[in-house]
Design an enzyme around this catalytic site. Structure first.
Site, PDB file in Angstrom:
ATOM      1  N   THR A  61       0.810  -1.141   0.120  1.00 19.28           N
ATOM      2  CA  THR A  61       0.017  -0.004   0.024  1.00 19.28           C
ATOM      3  C   THR A  61       0.779   1.257   0.238  1.00 19.28           C
ATOM      4  O   THR A  61       0.677   2.224  -0.622  1.00 19.28           O
ATOM      5  CB  THR A  61      -1.056   0.046   1.316  1.00 19.28           C
ATOM      6  OG1 THR A  61      -1.873  -1.151   1.168  1.00 19.28           O
ATOM      7  CG2 THR A  61      -1.730   1.166   1.366  1.00 19.28           C
TER       8      THR A  61
ATOM      9  N   ASP B 263      -0.549  -6.385   5.010  1.00 20.93           N
ATOM     10  CA  ASP B 263      -0.940  -7.605   5.024  1.00 20.93           C
ATOM     11  C   ASP B 263      -0.329  -8.731   5.750  1.00 20.93           C
ATOM     12  O   ASP B 263      -0.824  -9.481   6.440  1.00 20.93           O
ATOM     13  CB  ASP B 263      -1.551  -8.097   3.557  1.00 20.93           C
ATOM     14  CG  ASP B 263      -2.784  -7.431   3.334  1.00 20.93           C
ATOM     15  OD1 ASP B 263      -3.564  -6.701   4.033  1.00 20.93           O
ATOM     16  OD2 ASP B 263      -3.365  -7.513   2.017  1.00 20.93           O
TER      17      ASP B 263
END
Length: 332
Positions: A16, A95
């Protein structure tokens, strides 16, 4: 920062923190290079830290592999052999940031710290946290107080041990916590302020990606054991994410005992905070019952950490007794 000039290596893996909008889909995808990331960080040049930049890969955190992590660990250890780098920063998707940090910590063989960071909000969003996290990670990697600490996570100006950190929210910028004891410290005014004690670390392991297939089985209400039986020929080792302090339905007991007679089976808790007990409960399927049947307690490790540790141990040819002894070192 005061003192002699410091040098920090940056390894960018995507995630991200490195995402921008894909015109074809309208969603964000990993696209920014390590140089692109550094260019977004105000005040970084003023730190006087020499940055050595490496574009390692550009993938979402969910797509990282053990091959990626083993190669990254080897690259970091090779760079640190020369003693020319004071610390390392790894940027990646959140994640799997817990697992990357734990894997790198298991395999880290040098005094220079490795700091893993990322972002919960991508660069197209208001309040993107990537630049601030990267700035703080560079500060941490260059701070002499963190020498000998292995691999740490820096997010939201907090310093977390790889052993204890958990991602506890799907979207919040304050997602990363250490529920077992809190953060080790914080970053303020370009310095690390330590408040906690670093957990003991075992001797470093070789970073191996191949040689073992480790299953992760999560126990749930009403589980009758039928699916568990299918794991028998599918893996070289198994981690069971059990209820609470290490409990499973009675229907699973015989199957787990049979599995533990053939392969190492590690008993973890699906809670993700607190230890697996060893001698409190006594019913069929309790932690003490399962340990007597050959399961290995995971201590305070999460199921995901236990899977990585079991993989490394089996891939290196470690026997069951030595595997059990290694997990005992993670009891606290």
């Amino acid at each position: 920062m005061a003192g002699a000039a410091r040098t920090v290596a940056i390894y960018s893996l995507g995630g991200t923190i490195a995402m921008t909008t894909d015109p074809a889909t309208g969603g964000v995808v990993p696209a920014l290079s390590a140089h692109d990331l550094l260019a977004t960080v105000p005040g970084l040049d003023a730190l006087g830290i020499d940055l050595r930049v490496h574009d390692f890969c550009r993938v979402p955190g969910a797509s990282l592999t053990l091959d990626n992590l083993a190669a990254l660990s080897e690259a970091i250890n090779a760079m640190l052999e020369g003693g020319e780098v004071d610390g390392v920063v790894v940027t990646q998707g959140t994640d799997t940031i817990e697992e990357t940090a734990f894997f790198l910590d298991l395999c880290h063989a040098h005094e220079a710290p490795v700091i893993v960071t990322g972002a919960m909000r991508n660069p197209t969003m208001a309040g993107s946290d990537g630049p601030g996290n990267l700035y703080a990670a560079v500060v941490a990697a260059a701070d002499r107080k963190l020498r000998g600490t292995g691999c740490l996570i820096v997010m939201g100006d907090e310093v977390h041990a790889a052993r204890h950190v958990r991602k506890s929210h799907t979207t919040s910028p304050a997602a990363f916590t250490s529920p077992g004891g809190g953060p080790l410290g914080s970053i303020a005014e370009d310095r690390v302020h330590l408040v906690g004690r670093l957990p003991d670390r075992p001797a470093p392991m070789r970073p191996l990606a191949q040689g073992a297939r480790i299953g992760l089985y999560t126990v749930s209400l009403g589980d009758d054991g039928a699916l568990l039986g299918r794991w028998a020929d599918a893996c070289d080792g198994l981690v069971v994410a059990a209820f609470g302090v290490g409990h499973v339905p009675q229907q699973l007991v015989d199957t787990l005992e049979q599995l533990a007679a053939r392969i190492p089976v590690v008993l973890a808790s699906r809670i993700g905070n607190g230890p697996v007990l060893t001698r409190t409960y006594g019913f069929a399927g309790s932690e003490s019952d399962l340990i007597k049947r050959g399961l290995i307690p995971a201590g305070s490790l999460s199921p995901y950490q236990a899977r990585l540790l079991l993989h490394q141990l089996i891939a290196q040819g470690t026997g069951r007794d030595a595997i059990a002894a290694t997990f005992t070192t993670f009891a606290n």
